[in-house]
Design an enzyme around this catalytic site. Structure first.
Site, PDB file in Angstrom:
ATOM      1  N   GLU A  58       0.848  -1.200   0.000  1.00  0.00           N
ATOM      2  CA  GLU A  58       0.000   0.000   0.000  1.00  0.00           C
ATOM      3  C   GLU A  58       0.884   1.251   0.000  1.00  0.00           C
ATOM      4  O   GLU A  58       0.635   2.205  -0.737  1.00  0.00           O
ATOM      5  CB  GLU A  58      -0.910   0.022   1.239  1.00  0.00           C
ATOM      6  CG  GLU A  58      -1.849  -1.164   1.369  1.00  0.00           C
ATOM      7  CD  GLU A  58      -1.230  -2.341   2.132  1.00  0.00           C
ATOM      8  OE1 GLU A  58      -0.010  -2.579   1.993  1.00  0.00           O
ATOM      9  OE2 GLU A  58      -1.979  -3.018   2.856  1.00  0.00           O
ATOM     10  N   CYS A  81      -2.238  -3.462   7.256  1.00  0.00           N
ATOM     11  CA  CYS A  81      -1.799  -3.564   8.652  1.00  0.00           C
ATOM     12  C   CYS A  81      -2.172  -2.311   9.440  1.00  0.00           C
ATOM     13  O   CYS A  81      -2.325  -1.221   8.878  1.00  0.00           O
ATOM     14  CB  CYS A  81      -0.297  -3.792   8.721  1.00  0.00           C
ATOM     15  SG  CYS A  81       0.666  -2.377   8.200  1.00  0.00           S
ATOM     16  N   THR A 202      22.417 -37.674   4.327  1.00  0.00           N
ATOM     17  CA  THR A 202      22.513 -37.060   2.998  1.00  0.00           C
ATOM     18  C   THR A 202      23.732 -36.140   2.951  1.00  0.00           C
ATOM     19  O   THR A 202      24.463 -36.102   1.959  1.00  0.00           O
ATOM     20  CB  THR A 202      21.209 -36.292   2.657  1.00  0.00           C
ATOM     21  OG1 THR A 202      20.147 -37.236   2.581  1.00  0.00           O
ATOM     22  CG2 THR A 202      21.309 -35.551   1.344  1.00  0.00           C
ATOM     23  N   GLU A 294      14.697 -31.714   1.426  1.00  0.00           N
ATOM     24  CA  GLU A 294      15.371 -32.458   0.340  1.00  0.00           C
ATOM     25  C   GLU A 294      16.087 -33.659   0.933  1.00  0.00           C
ATOM     26  O   GLU A 294      17.218 -33.975   0.551  1.00  0.00           O
ATOM     27  CB  GLU A 294      16.364 -31.552  -0.392  1.00  0.00           C
ATOM     28  CG  GLU A 294      15.698 -30.514  -1.271  1.00  0.00           C
ATOM     29  CD  GLU A 294      16.594 -30.052  -2.410  1.00  0.00           C
ATOM     30  OE1 GLU A 294      17.247 -30.889  -3.054  1.00  0.00           O
ATOM     31  OE2 GLU A 294      16.628 -28.834  -2.646  1.00  0.00           O
ATOM     32  N   LEU A 299      14.447 -39.505   7.024  1.00  0.00           N
ATOM     33  CA  LEU A 299      13.938 -38.226   7.534  1.00  0.00           C
ATOM     34  C   LEU A 299      12.639 -37.833   6.820  1.00  0.00           C
ATOM     35  O   LEU A 299      11.734 -37.268   7.437  1.00  0.00           O
ATOM     36  CB  LEU A 299      15.014 -37.135   7.378  1.00  0.00           C
ATOM     37  CG  LEU A 299      14.692 -35.779   8.002  1.00  0.00           C
ATOM     38  CD1 LEU A 299      14.248 -35.883   9.456  1.00  0.00           C
ATOM     39  CD2 LEU A 299      15.886 -34.831   7.906  1.00  0.00           C
TER      40      LEU A 299
HETATM   41  N1  LIG Z   1      17.052 -38.930  -5.056  1.00  0.00           N
HETATM   42  C1  LIG Z   1      16.747 -38.014  -4.167  1.00  0.00           C
HETATM   43  O1  LIG Z   1      15.879 -37.191  -4.422  1.00  0.00           O
HETATM   44  C2  LIG Z   1      17.433 -37.961  -2.821  1.00  0.00           C
HETATM   45  C3  LIG Z   1      17.231 -36.863  -1.984  1.00  0.00           C
HETATM   46  C4  LIG Z   1      17.871 -36.845  -0.747  1.00  0.00           C
HETATM   47  C5  LIG Z   1      18.665 -37.911  -0.381  1.00  0.00           C
HETATM   48  N2  LIG Z   1      18.846 -38.938  -1.226  1.00  0.00           N
HETATM   49  C6  LIG Z   1      19.687 -40.066  -0.844  1.00  0.00           C
HETATM   50  O2  LIG Z   1      19.231 -40.557   0.407  1.00  0.00           O
HETATM   51  C7  LIG Z   1      20.313 -41.161   1.097  1.00  0.00           C
HETATM   52  C8  LIG Z   1      20.215 -40.813   2.551  1.00  0.00           C
HETATM   53  O3  LIG Z   1      19.001 -41.316   3.041  1.00  0.00           O
HETATM   54  P1  LIG Z   1      18.531 -41.059   4.532  1.00  0.00           P
HETATM   55  O4  LIG Z   1      17.192 -41.623   4.705  1.00  0.00           O
HETATM   56  O5  LIG Z   1      19.586 -41.536   5.474  1.00  0.00           O
HETATM   57  O6  LIG Z   1      18.402 -39.476   4.507  1.00  0.00           O
HETATM   58  P2  LIG Z   1      18.801 -38.255   5.414  1.00  0.00           P
HETATM   59  O7  LIG Z   1      18.305 -37.065   4.654  1.00  0.00           O
HETATM   60  O8  LIG Z   1      20.208 -38.206   5.784  1.00  0.00           O
HETATM   61  O9  LIG Z   1      17.944 -38.483   6.723  1.00  0.00           O
HETATM   62  C9  LIG Z   1      18.321 -39.389   7.732  1.00  0.00           C
HETATM   63  C10 LIG Z   1      19.219 -38.736   8.744  1.00  0.00           C
HETATM   64  O10 LIG Z   1      18.557 -37.616   9.298  1.00  0.00           O
HETATM   65  C11 LIG Z   1      18.872 -37.490  10.673  1.00  0.00           C
HETATM   66  N3  LIG Z   1      17.619 -37.502  11.455  1.00  0.00           N
HETATM   67  C12 LIG Z   1      17.301 -36.622  12.428  1.00  0.00           C
HETATM   68  N4  LIG Z   1      16.109 -36.876  12.912  1.00  0.00           N
HETATM   69  C13 LIG Z   1      15.618 -37.919  12.256  1.00  0.00           C
HETATM   70  C14 LIG Z   1      14.399 -38.634  12.329  1.00  0.00           C
HETATM   71  N5  LIG Z   1      13.427 -38.329  13.186  1.00  0.00           N
HETATM   72  N6  LIG Z   1      14.206 -39.660  11.478  1.00  0.00           N
HETATM   73  C15 LIG Z   1      15.161 -39.988  10.591  1.00  0.00           C
HETATM   74  N7  LIG Z   1      16.347 -39.344  10.489  1.00  0.00           N
HETATM   75  C16 LIG Z   1      16.575 -38.319  11.312  1.00  0.00           C
HETATM   76  C17 LIG Z   1      19.839 -38.611  10.992  1.00  0.00           C
HETATM   77  O11 LIG Z   1      21.123 -38.048  10.816  1.00  0.00           O
HETATM   78  P3  LIG Z   1      22.417 -38.598  11.588  1.00  0.00           P
HETATM   79  O12 LIG Z   1      22.720 -39.920  10.972  1.00  0.00           O
HETATM   80  O13 LIG Z   1      23.468 -37.565  11.294  1.00  0.00           O
HETATM   81  O14 LIG Z   1      22.077 -38.684  13.013  1.00  0.00           O
HETATM   82  C18 LIG Z   1      19.528 -39.630   9.915  1.00  0.00           C
HETATM   83  O15 LIG Z   1      20.591 -40.483   9.618  1.00  0.00           O
HETATM   84  C19 LIG Z   1      21.576 -40.657   0.433  1.00  0.00           C
HETATM   85  O16 LIG Z   1      22.204 -41.724  -0.214  1.00  0.00           O
HETATM   86  C20 LIG Z   1      21.100 -39.651  -0.592  1.00  0.00           C
HETATM   87  O17 LIG Z   1      21.835 -39.700  -1.781  1.00  0.00           O
HETATM   88  C21 LIG Z   1      18.262 -39.006  -2.434  1.00  0.00           C
END
Ligand SMILES: NC(=O)c1ccc[n+]([C@@H]2O[C@H](COP(=O)([O-])OP(=O)(O)OC[C@H]3O[C@@H](n4cnc5c(N)ncnc54)[C@H](OP(=O)(O)O)[C@@H]3O)[C@@H](O)[C@H]2O)c1
Length: 366
Positions: A58, A81, A202, A294, A299
């Site tokens: 505005e 606002c 990741t 991502e 997770l």
């Molecule tokens: N193609 C795609 O679009 C894409 C996208 C993303 C990832 N990826 C692939 O996914 C793989 C990793 O998979 P990921 O499942 O281990 O993914 P991640 O994104 O790393 O998530 C899991 C990690 O998040 C943390 N975390 C915190 N709170 C959590 C909760 N409540 N539940 C689960 N995790 C929690 C932990 O980290 P800490 O181990 O550090 O404690 C856990 O190991 C990689 O190889 C990557 O290349 C692919």
């Protein structure tokens, strides 16, 4: 539909278009556009909220006025606002301008404003019309509204997968599943977000950069959620000249000796459990309206289960990865019956070269 109703819709749609030019830059504020017509219904000014800290829509429209607005009308997609924030109240400017009529699409969900701005305008003798293009306005500012109502950031979960639903090989390799065009689209569409979240795994496996490659300045906040704090000594995320990084760790499970691995420029916050809602709330409190998850399957599953995800964007490439143990976008949800499964709505499919991009919403957005 009467001629004047059609005209009014046209002007409100113009205000909505102007508002959308602030996409990705206004958080924690909403996207707002305003149009001013003179008493003969000629366009005499328009403006929009460019970014946080800049004048509201505005005020921008009043700054751009080409003629006296007395007796004229204003179209604005959100209730003006009435409180002193970073900028003075817009309601005072509107009342002072001599405008006689205002079309407001939706009320502001912000409790400091909601309904009060409209009341003040009415008390000053201005005719207020509420509800024009309501659906479009709710859609445009759904993330802002969601944050105000729930105190959580609006979450979008994104992944890239093959036609057989795999996001990587069983050894974790996944570069690249989608084509170059899809990947560059992801870089630019990150600009709509205030933060990008990955899990610790990741970070360790992919060493991602998580930026828009310059489409947004400043870049979105890069967030890592970790239970272990077992983060690498070297990571692209430790270069804070490119973008800010925040590590959020679960203090009930983390090895806090690893804190020494984190460079000084990286911010750290601890939370009391591994519930992803805690991240969503922290980011909302920091003013993030819309955040991009991502993360990998573990997770991603926790984020969906805990209600952090409002929309899903899946890039699907016509490639076959195969393999019983290849990675899926999710791990087990524990469903035993088909009526337990998660059904998405409002799907939209587009083609990017020979890849597909499917966007869908989860139920109960607000
Ligand atoms: N193609 C795609 O679009 C894409 C996208 C993303 C990832 N990826 C692939 O996914 C793989 C990793 O998979 P990921 O499942 O281990 O993914 P991640 O994104 O790393 O998530 C899991 C990690 O998040 C943390 N975390 C915190 N709170 C959590 C909760 N409540 N539940 C689960 N995790 C929690 C932990 O980290 P800490 O181990 O550090 O404690 C856990 O190991 C990689 O190889 C990557 O290349 C692919």
């Amino acid at each position: 539909m009467s001629e004047s109703k059609t005209e009014n819709i046209k002007w409100m749609k113009r205000a909505l278009f102007l508002a959308s030019l602030g996409n990705g830059k206004t958080s924690p504020n909403p996207m707002v556009g305003a149009v001013i017509l003179d008493k003969d219904k000629n366009l005499i000014s328009e403006g929009f909220h460019h970014k946080v800290g800049m004048p509201h829509a505005e005020a921008m429209a009043f700054n751009n006025l080409k003629k006296d607005a007395r007796g004229g009308s204003m179209f604005v997609n959100l209730e003006p606002c009435c409180h002193h924030g970073r900028t003075p109240p817009c309601v005072d400017k509107i009342i002072g301008s001599g405008i006689k009529k205002i079309y407001i699409s939706i009320q502001d969900p912000d409790k400091r404003v909601s309904g009060k701005g409209i009341e003040l305008l009415k008390e000053a003798g201005i005719q207020v019309h509420l509800g024009l293009c309501k659906k479009e306005s709710l859609e445009l500012n759904k993330a802002f509204i969601h944050r105000n109502i729930t105190n959580k950031a609006f979450g979008v979960l994104k992944w890239a997968m093959s036609i057989d639903g795999r996001i990587g090989l069983k050894n974790g390799k996944s570069k690249w599943i989608t084509n170059e065009e899809s990947r560059s689209l992801v870089h630019s569409f990150r600009a709509e977000f205030d933060a990008i979240i990955v899990g610790g795994n990741t970070l360790r496996k992919d060493n991602p950069l998580l930026t828009t490659r310059g489409s947004k300045d400043p870049e979105p906040l890069r967030v890592v959620f970790t239970k272990s704090l077992d983060i690498p000594l070297n990571s692209k995320l430790w270069n804070c000249d490119v973008a800010k990084t925040l590590i959020i760790y679960d203090s009930s499970t983390a090895n806090e000796r690893f804190l020494t691995r984190i460079p000084e420029c990286v911010e750290v916050e601890k939370v009391s459990s591994d519930n992803p809602v805690l991240i969503s709330k922290i980011l909302a409190k920091r003013g993030c309206n819309k955040v991009l998850w991502e993360c990998g399957p573990k997770l991603a599953t926790s984020a969906v289960k805990s209600g952090c995800i409002n929309e899903i964007i899946s890039f699907i490439s016509p490639k076959i990865l195969g393999g019983e143990n290849s990675m899926n976008p999710f791990v087990d949800f524990g469903f035993n019956e088909m009526d337990e499964i998660i059904k998405l709505k409002d799907s939209d499919l587009s083609l990017i070269g020979n890849d597909m991009c499917l966007k869908s919403s989860l139920k109960n957005q607000f």
